[in-house]
Each structure stands twice: as C-alpha cells, then as structure tokens.
Design an enzyme around this catalytic site. Structure first.
Site, PDB file in Angstrom:
ATOM      1  CG  ASN A  21      -0.374  -0.213   2.469  1.00  0.00           C
ATOM      2  OD1 ASN A  21       0.875  -0.728   2.732  1.00  0.00           O
ATOM      3  ND2 ASN A  21      -0.903   0.274   3.561  1.00  0.00           N
ATOM      4  CD  GLU A  75       4.134  -0.397  13.300  1.00  0.00           C
ATOM      5  OE1 GLU A  75       2.882  -0.167  13.367  1.00  0.00           O
ATOM      6  OE2 GLU A  75       4.982   0.142  13.972  1.00  0.00           O
ATOM      7  CB  CYS A 123      -2.354   0.354   8.795  1.00  0.00           C
ATOM      8  SG  CYS A 123      -1.117   1.258   8.623  1.00  0.00           S
TER       9      CYS A 123
HETATM   10  P1  NAD Z   1      -2.253 -10.851   2.933  1.00  0.00           P
HETATM   11  O1  NAD Z   1      -2.558 -11.241   4.252  1.00  0.00           O
HETATM   12  O2  NAD Z   1      -2.044 -12.109   1.898  1.00  0.00           O
HETATM   13  O3  NAD Z   1      -0.700 -10.237   2.912  1.00  0.00           O
HETATM   14  C1  NAD Z   1      -0.623  -9.119   3.756  1.00  0.00           C
HETATM   15  C2  NAD Z   1       0.963  -8.760   3.439  1.00  0.00           C
HETATM   16  O4  NAD Z   1       1.780  -9.898   4.052  1.00  0.00           O
HETATM   17  C3  NAD Z   1       1.432  -8.643   1.791  1.00  0.00           C
HETATM   18  O5  NAD Z   1       2.438  -7.519   1.775  1.00  0.00           O
HETATM   19  C4  NAD Z   1       2.100 -10.242   1.783  1.00  0.00           C
HETATM   20  O6  NAD Z   1       3.046  -9.987   0.603  1.00  0.00           O
HETATM   21  C5  NAD Z   1       2.766 -10.261   3.085  1.00  0.00           C
HETATM   22  N1  NAD Z   1       2.879 -11.783   3.316  1.00  0.00           N
HETATM   23  C6  NAD Z   1       1.943 -12.780   3.184  1.00  0.00           C
HETATM   24  N2  NAD Z   1       2.123 -14.005   3.746  1.00  0.00           N
HETATM   25  C7  NAD Z   1       3.365 -13.681   4.111  1.00  0.00           C
HETATM   26  C8  NAD Z   1       4.217 -14.550   4.725  1.00  0.00           C
HETATM   27  N3  NAD Z   1       4.214 -15.862   4.821  1.00  0.00           N
HETATM   28  N4  NAD Z   1       5.528 -13.950   5.079  1.00  0.00           N
HETATM   29  C9  NAD Z   1       5.926 -12.631   4.834  1.00  0.00           C
HETATM   30  N5  NAD Z   1       5.042 -11.917   4.164  1.00  0.00           N
HETATM   31  C10 NAD Z   1       3.930 -12.389   3.967  1.00  0.00           C
HETATM   32  O7  NAD Z   1      -3.296 -10.039   2.355  1.00  0.00           O
HETATM   33  P2  NAD Z   1      -3.113  -8.984   1.117  1.00  0.00           P
HETATM   34  O8  NAD Z   1      -4.217  -9.517   0.334  1.00  0.00           O
HETATM   35  O9  NAD Z   1      -1.966  -8.581   0.548  1.00  0.00           O
HETATM   36  O10 NAD Z   1      -3.654  -7.610   1.974  1.00  0.00           O
HETATM   37  C11 NAD Z   1      -4.764  -7.688   2.569  1.00  0.00           C
HETATM   38  C12 NAD Z   1      -4.731  -7.301   3.993  1.00  0.00           C
HETATM   39  O11 NAD Z   1      -3.581  -7.100   4.439  1.00  0.00           O
HETATM   40  C13 NAD Z   1      -5.675  -6.150   4.287  1.00  0.00           C
HETATM   41  O12 NAD Z   1      -6.845  -6.314   4.776  1.00  0.00           O
HETATM   42  C14 NAD Z   1      -4.880  -5.326   5.583  1.00  0.00           C
HETATM   43  O13 NAD Z   1      -5.514  -5.986   6.549  1.00  0.00           O
HETATM   44  C15 NAD Z   1      -3.485  -5.909   5.374  1.00  0.00           C
HETATM   45  N6  NAD Z   1      -2.389  -4.959   5.147  1.00  0.00           N
HETATM   46  C16 NAD Z   1      -1.973  -4.205   5.978  1.00  0.00           C
HETATM   47  C17 NAD Z   1      -1.097  -3.113   5.768  1.00  0.00           C
HETATM   48  C18 NAD Z   1      -0.577  -2.093   6.748  1.00  0.00           C
HETATM   49  O14 NAD Z   1      -0.105  -1.425   6.496  1.00  0.00           O
HETATM   50  N7  NAD Z   1      -0.624  -2.885   8.041  1.00  0.00           N
HETATM   51  C19 NAD Z   1      -0.425  -3.292   4.517  1.00  0.00           C
HETATM   52  C20 NAD Z   1      -1.085  -4.196   3.567  1.00  0.00           C
HETATM   53  C21 NAD Z   1      -1.985  -5.090   3.928  1.00  0.00           C
END
Ligand code: NAD
Length: 474
Positions: free
Chosen positions: A148, A246, A280
């Site tokens: 993001n 975070e 977030c």
């Molecule tokens: P997701 O849960 O699949 O992934 C979230 C993030 O984690 C991604 O950047 C992904 O590359 C990373 N990730 C996933 N599995 C991982 C692993 N095993 N090891 C290391 N990194 C891993 O979901 P998504 O569809 O990419 O994002 C959606 C959700 O993620 C949103 O609903 C939101 O809650 C959350 N999100 C939060 C932030 C934040 O700034 N806190 C940023 C991006 C996404």
C-alpha cells in the site's frame, strides 16, 4: 511511461532473475517482471548482511548520517520519476505518490539525524564502581513491507535500521516492487557500503520461513495483515527474536456534538479517499453524536459521490483504482453483507465495471455491530457512519474490536479530550485532524494491531539492544 526494470540487490550488486508479472491496477496491463530470489540469493544476502553489519556498526554515527542524508537528497531529486513508477504499479494518484515519497524522505532525514544521538547513561554506584548503559545496534534485520505504501513503508524500516547502525535485508512487496527498488537505488548511489542493505523478492512465505529463524537475523520487522503478523511473530518467538509488528486497524472516529459536522465530514472524505482507503490508519468507523449525525452523513455522502475516479496518471483523478483484485472482492463482500443486515447505502456501493480495479468511495449508515464490515478491516474505500447517544457509547464502540492502531476524535471540549485520551485503546490518537503518524512521533499498535514502534526515538530504540557494563576500578 518509464517503469524501471526490477532487480534484486545483494552485497552491493544488482541481480536479474526470472519471476512473475507486475500488473498496473488501472488497466490490468503487464508493466514488468518481479525477479524471484533463489535460496542461493538469500544465502548471499545473509552473508552480505553479516559482513555489512560489521562495517556499518563501526562506521561513525556522523559518517552514517551523511550517507543516509545523501540518499534522502537523491530521493527528493528523483521524486517525479519515482512517483510515476509507483502510480503505475500501485494505482494511487500521482500527487499522492509524490507526497508519499517526500514523506518517506522526511522520515529518512529525521532518523538519520536522530541516529547521531544514540546516547548511553552513566550510573555512579559508589566509590570505585560505575555502571554504564550502552545502546548498541541489534544486528542484521529482516524486513517485510507491504504494497500500500511501496516507498515510505520500506523507507521507514530501512531508515530505522541504518540510522541505528544495523544492516538489513528488505523483502518488499512483489506487487509494487519499484517503490522499494528506487529507494534502494538511492542508497546505492549515495555510497552505502556493500552488504548493509539488500533487497529481495519472491514467494513471501518461503522467504520469511528461511530468514526469520536464520541465525544471522537478529530482528524482524513486518507491516501487513494481522494473520500474517501473528504467523511471523510466532516464528520469531520460536527463535527468541524480537519483532516489530505493524498490523491492521479499524480506525474509529468519534465526532462530538460540539464540532462543525460539515467541515469534519469534508475532512473525512479527503482522508478516507487517500490511497483508496488502503491505509492501516484509515478512519473507518465513524461514531457521530446524534445532534450532528444527519448533517455529517449527508455531507460525507455528497463529498464521496463527487470524487473524480480514474487512472492515477490523470492529474484530475482524486480516487485511483484499488491495488489488486482482492480488495475489490473484499469491498463487494463487505458491502453486500452490510446491506443484507439493513445498512443504508448513502454513496457508492457497486463496483465500477471498467477495466481496472475500481470501486467508489462507499458510505454506509446505520451499520449493525455484527456486520462483517464493522469487525473486519475493510482496507479499501468504505466508510461506516453510525449515530451514538453520548461519549460513553462512542468510546465503548471504539474499543469493541481487537484492533488498536489509530483512532480519531473531533471535539473542542477539554474534558472530552481528556476522557478520550485516557480511555480509547489505541497506539495513536489524533484530535481535530487526521495525520496519524509523523517522522518524530512513535507509531504502532496495541492489541491485535501489533507491537513495537516505528518513528520517533522509540522507533530507533527498537533497532538497538541495551547493554550494561558494570565497572569496578581503583
Ligand atoms: P495478505 O494477508 O496475504 O498479505 C499481507 C502482506 O503480507 C503482503 O504484503 C504479503 O506479501 C505479506 N505476506 C503474506 N504472507 C507472508 C508470509 N508468509 N511471510 C511474509 N510476508 C507475507 O493480504 P493482502 O491481500 O496482501 O493484503 C490484505 C490485508 O493485509 C488487508 O486486509 C490489510 O488488513 C492488510 N495489510 C495491512 C497493511 C498495513 O499497512 N498494516 C498493509 C498491507 C496489507
């Protein structure tokens, strides 16, 4: 339009590799390829980070700061070119991409200068005995950054690590790799010694399961979803490693009856539409005291409906596409569930069936507490506006979820401010404005939103260990 070739960066060298396509969310075209690191690339990055740490920790803090500040200056000079690449890969309007990059530069500058003030403490313990408390860089860091904020999120992690004297392996988002690549390029061009900063992409689960438990890594930092954060934190715990987490939020906004509902609603539209709500700290659950409710909800809906939606490259666009199709699916699921449970749709509510991942800023009113959207972080352009009778009810609702990242309140009453400051369970509370995080303040969550802080002196402190040296002499 220029989109850079994406490469890995290991031990001061750029490396090419095959990988997966990168998609422009505005038109679903393929704009590049993200290289996937092999196990050998990861091993090289781990070796490099260990060697780089030995060089960097012995580099004078002032000399470290000069290099980091030079990288920040390069980032500022390259803002236009960097912003184009980020809009192409992530979708946010170009002006927002520029602001993200400039904010990232500001964070890097603040951390660089604060890194020169890594003071210890001397405790005189009587004749011939003195304790000296040192703060030392913790060691090589494994960092995982999301899609993001492709530049400022990895920028914050790199700035924290390098300013504290640590080396770092950054595993940035595969979906938005150019933000991280251009960040790393600035440090390379600024003369950062080899090995201090390394950049990899690949299968996130494969990389984290290798790096997190690896002996070379001393700290984990992750920004992303709660489930993935819990998984990584458990892995870190198993290896007895500290972590900065975070994670998600579900920003409550308390609008008291002593503020102007029109001005507050207009400010809410501007903030909620930023990065299409994929933030977030995005404000999501609006709890408005009854006197202001109808005016607030109406103004919010009118503002949302008036937003110009389009490709972020168009300078008149106010709301770009969502970054990936998963977010559009999530909006459809949450809105349809809320509707079924009786929520009123005041604006938006239907996906826009052009090419690209477009969804309008959607305002729902009278959303029941058990609606999915009231419980699950929407991470998209969805605002939930509900009336509350009084401050007690607003605070209880704000605290009802397992999240606690950013909360907001609008009031001019000192008594209300005091109550809200004491009682809302959150890492960051913002009163009468919407800027939840700055370079100089600690940012992070409570409850499921995570632990550790980024930003401020607390942020840098996370990258250090405290050592006490007790010295008997004379
Ligand atoms: P997701 O849960 O699949 O992934 C979230 C993030 O984690 C991604 O950047 C992904 O590359 C990373 N990730 C996933 N599995 C991982 C692993 N095993 N090891 C290391 N990194 C891993 O979901 P998504 O569809 O990419 O994002 C959606 C959700 O993620 C949103 O609903 C939101 O809650 C959350 N999100 C939060 C932030 C934040 O700034 N806190 C940023 C991006 C996404």
């Amino acid at each position: 339009m220029a989109y850079p070739e994406i490469e890995l960066y290991v031990d001061g060298q750029w490396r090419r590799a095959s990988g997966a396509p990168i998609i422009n969310p505005a038109d679903e075209s393929v704009i590049g390829t993200v290289p996937h690191a092999t196990r050998a690339d990861l091993d090289d990055a781990l070796d490099a980070a260990q060697r780089g740490f030995q060089v960097w920790r012995k580099t004078a803090p002032n000399a470290r700061a000069q290099i980091i500040l030079k990288a920040a200056a390069l980032i500022r000079a390259r803002v236009d070119e960097m912003a184009v690449a980020m809009t192409l890969e992530q979708g946010k309007p170009l002006e927002q991409a520029k602001l993200e990059i400039l904010r990232g530069a500001e964070i890097i500058e603040w951390d660089a200068t604060e890194g020169m003030r890594m003071y210890g403490r001397v405790i005189p313990a009587g004749p011939g005995l003195q304790h000296t408390v040192y703060r030392q860089p913790i060691g090589p860091v494994a960092a995982f950054s999301p899609w993001n904020f492709p530049m400022s999120s990895p920028g914050r992690k790199v700035a924290g690590a390098l300013s504290s004297g640590c080396s770092i392996i950054l595993k940035a988002s595969e979906e938005t790799p150019a933000g991280a690549l251009q960040l790393v390029r600035a440090f390379h061009d600024a003369g950062l010694p080899r090995g201090v900063l390394n950049l990899v992409f690949g299968d996130p689960a494969e990389i984290s399961s290798y790096l997190v438990p690896h002996d070379a890594i001393r700290l984990i930092t992750f920004t992303g979803s709660v489930p993935v954060g819990k998984h990584l934190a458990a892995m870190a715990g198993q290896a007895m490693k500290p972590a900065i987490m975070e994670l998600g939020g579900h920003g409550p906004v308390i609008v008291c009856d002593d503020v102007d509902p029109v001005a507050t609603a207009k400010a809410s539209v501007a903030t909620k539409s930023r990065n299409a709500g994929q933030v977030c700290v995005a404000p999501t659950r609006f709890f408005v005291q009854e006197k202001n409710f109808e005016t607030f909800a109406k103004t919010f809906a009118e503002g949302a409906a008036a937003l110009k939606i389009g490709n972020g490259m168009d300078p008149t666009t106010q709301l770009g596409p969502l970054a990936n199709p998963r977010r559009v699916d999530a909006m459809e699921r949450l809105v349809s569930d809320a509707r079924k449970r009786g929520a009123r749709v005041l604006a938006g509510g239907e996906r826009i069936n052009n090419r690209g991942y477009f969804y309008p800023l959607t305002v729902l009113a009278d959303v029941p507490d058990d609606a999915l959207a009231m419980n699950e972080e929407p991470f998209g352009p969805l605002a939930l506006v509900n009336p509350v009778k009084n401050l007690d009810e607003a605070i209880a609702k704000a605290n009802a979820l397992p999240f606690g990242l950013a909360a907001y309140a609008f009031t001019h009453s000192a008594d209300n401010v005091q109550r809200i400051s004491n009682d809302v369970e959150t890492g960051n509370l913002t009163i009468n404005h919407f800027v939840a995080s700055t370079a100089e303040t600690p940012f992070g969550g409570v409850k499921d939103s995570g632990y550790g802080r980024e930003g401020g002196i607390e942020g840098l402190g996370c990258y250090t260990v405290t050592k006490n040296v007790s010295h008997k002499f004379g």
